[in-house]
Design an enzyme around this catalytic site. Structure first.
Site, short mmCIF file in Angstrom:
data_model
loop_
_atom_site.label_atom_id
_atom_site.label_comp_id
_atom_site.label_asym_id
_atom_site.label_seq_id
_atom_site.Cartn_x
_atom_site.Cartn_y
_atom_site.Cartn_z
N HIS A 199 -2.59 7.73 -5.21
CA HIS A 199 -2.92 6.47 -6.11
C HIS A 199 -4.64 6.17 -5.72
O HIS A 199 -5.10 6.53 -4.68
CB HIS A 199 -2.01 5.43 -5.54
CG HIS A 199 -2.24 4.78 -4.14
ND1 HIS A 199 -1.85 5.48 -3.15
CD2 HIS A 199 -3.12 4.04 -3.47
CE1 HIS A 199 -2.09 4.76 -1.98
NE2 HIS A 199 -2.64 3.75 -2.31
N ASP A 257 -6.74 2.91 -5.06
CA ASP A 257 -6.49 1.37 -4.80
C ASP A 257 -6.89 0.54 -6.00
O ASP A 257 -8.17 0.84 -6.31
CB ASP A 257 -7.29 0.99 -3.53
CG ASP A 257 -6.56 1.41 -2.24
OD1 ASP A 257 -5.09 1.94 -2.45
OD2 ASP A 257 -7.29 1.68 -1.17
N HIS A 293 -5.85 8.69 -2.73
CA HIS A 293 -5.35 9.36 -1.60
C HIS A 293 -3.67 8.89 -1.48
O HIS A 293 -3.09 8.40 -2.09
CB HIS A 293 -5.96 8.20 -0.35
CG HIS A 293 -5.89 6.85 -0.64
ND1 HIS A 293 -6.58 6.24 -1.46
CD2 HIS A 293 -5.17 5.84 -0.01
CE1 HIS A 293 -6.23 5.06 -1.67
NE2 HIS A 293 -5.47 4.56 -0.61
N ARG A 295 -6.26 -2.92 6.60
CA ARG A 295 -7.28 -2.52 5.58
C ARG A 295 -8.15 -3.88 4.98
O ARG A 295 -7.49 -4.89 4.64
CB ARG A 295 -6.52 -1.97 4.29
CG ARG A 295 -7.46 -1.33 3.36
CD ARG A 295 -6.51 -0.64 2.20
NE ARG A 295 -6.59 -1.48 1.03
CZ ARG A 295 -5.65 -1.39 -0.12
NH1 ARG A 295 -4.89 -0.26 0.10
NH2 ARG A 295 -5.68 -2.12 -1.12
C1 SIN Z 1 -3.46 2.94 1.78
O1 SIN Z 1 -2.82 3.27 0.75
O2 SIN Z 1 -4.16 1.76 1.49
C2 SIN Z 1 -2.74 3.13 3.03
C3 SIN Z 1 -3.25 4.59 3.72
C4 SIN Z 1 -2.62 4.83 4.81
O3 SIN Z 1 -1.97 4.00 5.42
O4 SIN Z 1 -3.01 5.92 5.48
#
Ligand code: SIN
Length: 279
Positions: free
Chosen positions: A99, A101, A255, A270
């Site tokens: 995805h 973000d 990612h 985050r």
């Molecule tokens: C996310 O998608 O923001 C999380 C990525 C992660 O936990 O490695």
């Protein structure tokens, strides 16, 4: 004096940065070097950082205003910080699918800054995929056709009652997206506002269909693009250690947080920087 060094971690994207202490204000010279590395490598990593919540947010604010997630509740006193936690009893992780973000917003995220608080001794790596490469490697005919298309992005699937992220409601405070969840149209090929490069901008989690088409009509080409844009030759894989901060560019990457550490705890924080309307 600028002692920053930049070490690529794969041939496709990603670089580790050393010589920067994120608990201190960066000089303009340091900031410019970090910013350039971010644009050049799309995701950058800073190991062995000891930062407070305020320092995490202060570094992120050098790149733009901070997002408050519409579905995932932020920390008490720090609504801009999302705690991404998988407890030993949890089966599903957050972010466990390819995805970009917040592509479900009208002005999707510029970047995300993920700080590792606690990581399993093995497993829990994250993958990123370079969406400039995904675009550059298409044929001229496909580029030309995709250049005319827009796609509809929505949080409906992911944050609905049974969506993947919704299954994280066990140990994270994730709200349910109702039927009135908005959809936004974004170009399938977007131009990065800082580098001027073109990147593919569709993702499995939030792209529902092409504008002006049904989902059924859209799926064959979308499926091809989802597979194309995350193939291994476009990726890097990062092995986390506690105290590492990763900063990725959501305008040209996707990612995937691997879920290969059942029975172990992983705790990340985050902060997300707001971006502008894709063009
Ligand atoms: C996310 O998608 O923001 C999380 C990525 C992660 O936990 O490695």
């Amino acid at each position: 004096m600028n002692d920053i060094s930049v070490q690529p971690i794969s041939g496709a994207l990603g670089a580790e940065i050393s010589g920067v202490d994120l608990s201190r204000d960066l000089s303009n010279e340091q900031f410019n070097a970090v910013h350039q590395a971010f644009l050049d490598h799309q995701v950058i990593f800073f190991r062995d950082q000891k930062i407070s919540h305020d320092q995490h947010k202060a570094f992120a604010r050098r790149f733009g205003t901070l997002n408050i997630h519409p579905y995932v509740k932020g920390m008490d006193g720090h609504p801009e910080i999302m705690q991404i936690v998988k407890e030993p009893a949890d089966k599903v992780n957050f972010g466990g699918g390819w995805h970009t973000d917040m592509s479900f917003l009208e002005e999707p995220a510029l970047g995300s800054l993920l700080y590792a608080k606690e990581v399993p001794s093995v497993g829990g790596d994250t993958l990123w995929a370079n969406q400039y490469l995904a675009y550059d490697t298409l044929s001229s005919g496909m580029k030309e056709m995709l250049g005319r298309l827009k796609a509809i992005h929505t949080a409906k699937g992911e944050y609905s009652e049974r969506g993947h992220s919704a299954q994280k409601r066990g140990s994270m405070d994730v709200a349910v997206a109702g039927d009135d969840v908005p959809s936004y149209e974004h170009p399938v090929v977007r131009t990065h506002p800082e580098t001027g490069r073109k990147a593919l901008y569709v993702n499995m989690a939030f792209t529902e269909k092409f504008a002006g088409m049904t989902r059924r009509e859209s799926l064959p080409l979308l499926k091809f693009l989802f597979e194309h844009c995350t193939q291994e030759g476009f990726t890097c894989r990062f092995r986390w250690t506690a105290g590492t901060l990763a900063f990725w560019d959501n305008r040209c990457t996707q990612h995937f947080a691997l879920n290969d550490y059942q029975g172990k705890r992983r705790h990340m924080e985050r902060v997300t920087v707001n971006g502008d309307k894709p063009f």
